[in-house]
Scaffold this active site. Structure first.
Site, mmCIF file in Angstrom:
data_model
loop_
_atom_site.group_PDB
_atom_site.id
_atom_site.type_symbol
_atom_site.label_atom_id
_atom_site.label_comp_id
_atom_site.label_asym_id
_atom_site.label_seq_id
_atom_site.Cartn_x
_atom_site.Cartn_y
_atom_site.Cartn_z
ATOM 1 N N GLY A 49 4.714 7.634 -0.961
ATOM 2 C CA GLY A 49 5.964 7.010 -1.352
ATOM 3 C C GLY A 49 7.099 7.081 -0.561
ATOM 4 N N THR A 96 0.876 -1.091 -0.069
ATOM 5 C CA THR A 96 -0.081 0.051 0.082
ATOM 6 C C THR A 96 0.898 1.261 0.143
ATOM 7 O OG1 THR A 96 -1.595 -1.199 1.474
ATOM 8 C CG2 THR A 96 -2.016 1.225 1.138
ATOM 9 N N TYR A 133 11.076 6.413 10.150
ATOM 10 C CA TYR A 133 12.594 6.563 9.786
ATOM 11 C C TYR A 133 13.060 5.091 9.545
ATOM 12 C CZ TYR A 133 13.207 11.513 10.875
ATOM 13 O OH TYR A 133 12.689 12.801 11.121
ATOM 14 N N CYS A 170 7.916 18.179 5.675
ATOM 15 C CA CYS A 170 8.012 18.015 4.344
ATOM 16 C C CYS A 170 6.661 17.881 3.658
ATOM 17 C CB CYS A 170 8.709 16.632 3.771
ATOM 18 S SG CYS A 170 8.801 16.126 2.342
ATOM 19 N N SER A 219 6.807 0.258 0.536
ATOM 20 C CA SER A 219 5.277 0.497 -0.006
ATOM 21 C C SER A 219 5.222 0.298 -1.457
ATOM 22 C CB SER A 219 4.971 1.872 0.132
ATOM 23 O OG SER A 219 5.647 2.888 -0.705
#
Length: 540
Positions: free
Chosen positions: A115, A111, A479, A180, A122
């Site tokens: 990304g 899933t 992470y 981000c 993923s």
């Protein structure tokens, strides 16, 4: 005279055998895809047909669809395993069909929300199993209610889109999540989610009040129907181990209409080790309205010699006068002045923190194009004790000996220390001064370059051992780092999971996660190289 023919059986039969095996493998793969797509189309809701959302490798759009959300170019090589199918889901029924059909045909499911999984899990597998990807990028609706101070956010939305839609409705509301803007909500929230509001409001998962999840039986559940144990697991334990998170309901937080930012720079020649030592002494004790990060990288000074540059990007939920007064009292070593500070709205501070130029329109947050796209490796650590000035000096020297090193120290304390380590699967609460992010970026493509820079990252990580947490050496799930353990999901799956599970979640939370997993996904359908295993071992 008789003519003798010499016939080498091996030289003939082996190439023929390889051709036959290759042809058989290709035919088998095609057969699997055909049966799987037929199942998907048969199970799809007639109101939401799936046919236009299926991409196989022989589709001309397949490479662009696959690569659109590959955020780490380490996993965009010709040797990188590719999915047999990509489903660009437009409706939850598409995901429900995918789960049911994948179980029937024993296919591994990935899933992908945005990304940004640092190890590409993923959209990549290190196993030899055929797999497919459910791409969530079309499921990106965001419904903000300022009256209730909540928002429903689908998993395929990005953080930038969330922030923008909140700011459209209010200049005094925000949400605590990452800096981000292209990061997808699904993975970020389910793994914990942190950002520069964490001192005031904690993690993203500390501010999630409901969720929608498709379980292993293809059922769409909410918090009430899934129960508190499963809701707990998908708010910090990684949603992909338990199902497919379709949406989260978040609780908005209040921020001033004017905030203050700065990003001062100091180098080794400006007593950086003294400043760093003081930062580690006060970082977790500063005002909850202040988030002051410390990052280090290697640059060349005016003499062309390597030196360390420290950057201190900061957000303060107040005005510049109050900020400077606070730092003069608690952190005078940094030497911040009013002229260093810029007052702006919270949504503008998001752009500032992401290194957009001052004055960039906030619509930039709606872009899904990353500011940087290259191969990289990231690792994490937690600091529980202060580091001396000499300790920082030795760290700086080691950084200069290696290549492309960047270390970011993110302050803890504040609200993070007030929340129990058992409240969510994320356990890194009281007792932590800071989290370290190790980051190495490079431009060269290929396995050889990757191995070289990966080694630099690992050498730096090993060097930091005396300065960070021990037994276990803790790590942050968002992470993702396969260096700390991989699960083959065989007979020893639970034990293999403990290796990384205790680092990400600590012992008690890991055990609870495996108990939830065993109850909701006993056949271990939802799995990857670092997923939560069942108590009973392997995929059946």
């Amino acid at each position: 005279m008789a003519i003798t023919y010499s016939f080498n059986f091996k030289s003939y039969i082996f190439p023929l055998l390889l051709v036959l095996l290759s042809t058989h493998s290709s035919a088998t793969s095609t057969s699997i895809i055909d049966r799987f797509t037929q199942c998907l189309n048969n199970r799809a809701d007639p109101s939401f047909p799936l046919s236009g959302q299926l991409y196989t490798p022989d589709n001309s759009s397949f490479p662009s669809v696959l690569q659109a959300y590959i955020r780490n170019l380490r996993f965009n090589e010709s040797t990188t395993p590719k999915p047999i199918l990509i489903i660009t889901a437009l409706h939850p029924s598409h995901i429900q069909a995918a789960v049911v059909c994948a179980k029937t045909h024993r296919l591994l499911m990935k899933t992908r929300s945005g990304g940004h999984d640092y190890e590409g899990l993923s959209y990549v597998t290190n196993s030899n199993q055929p797999f497919f990807v459910v791409d969530m990028f079309n499921l990106r609706s965001i419904n903000v209610s300022i009256e209730d101070e909540t928002a429903w956010v689908q998993a395929g939305a990005t953080l930038g889109e969330v922030y923008y839609r909140i700011a459209e409705k209010s200049n005094s509301h925000a949400f605590p999540a990452g800096v981000c803007p292209t990061v997808g909500v699904g993975g970020h929230f389910s793994g914990g989610g942190y950002g520069n509001l964490m001192g005031k409001y904690g993690l993203s998962v500390d501010n999630i009040v409901d969720a929608q999840l498709i379980d292993v039986n293809g059922k769409l559940l909410n918090r009430k129907s899934m129960g508190e144990d499963l809701f707990w697991a998908i708010t910090g334990g990684g949603g992909v181990s338990f199902g497919v998170v379709v949406a989260y309901k978040i609780k908005l937080v209040r921020v001033p209409t004017t905030v203050t930012v700065f990003n001062v720079q100091r180098t080794s020649e400006q007593n950086l080790s003294t400043i760093a030592h003081r930062w580690i002494q006060v970082a977790d004790k500063l005002d909850n309205d202040l988030f002051l990060r410390m990052t280090f990288n290697v640059i060349n000074n005016t003499n062309g010699e390597k030196t360390i540059r420290g950057l201190f990007p900061t957000l303060y939920l107040g005005n510049s006068t109050a900020l400077v007064a606070l730092l003069n009292k608690d952190f005078p070593e940094l030497g911040v002045e009013i002229s260093d500070c810029i007052e702006m709205s919270w949504i503008e501070s998001v752009l500032f923190y992401t290194n957009f130029p001052i004055g960039t329109p906030t619509t930039a947050l709606l872009s899904r194009t990353p500011q940087r796209l290259n191969p990289f490796k990231i690792k994490s650590d937690y600091v529980k004790n202060t580091i001396s000035k000499q300790g920082f000096e030795s760290i700086f020297e080691r950084m200069k000996e290696l290549e492309n090193q960047m270390l970011a120290f993110n302050p803890y304390g504040g609200r993070m220390s007030e929340i129990s380590e058992f409240a969510k699967p994320f356990p890194h609460r009281s007792g932590n001064i800071a989290k370290i992010q190790y980051e190495v970026n490079w431009d060269e493509l290929g396995v050889e370059a990757a191995n070289r820079y990966l080694n630099f990252t690992r050498v730096m990580y090993d060097y930091m051992t005396p300065f960070v947490s021990k037994n276990p050496r803790e790590a942050f799930l968002n992470y993702r780092d396969l260096d700390i353990g991989v699960n083959s999901h065989g007979k020893n799956a639970y034990g293999e999971g403990m290796v990384y599970g205790h680092k990400y979640f600590k012992e008690t939370n890991y055990k609870r996660l495996t108990m939830v997993k065993t109850r909701v996904d006993p056949s271990n359908f939802f799995r990857n190289e670092q997923s939560i295993p069942t108590l009973s071992s392997s995929w059946k």
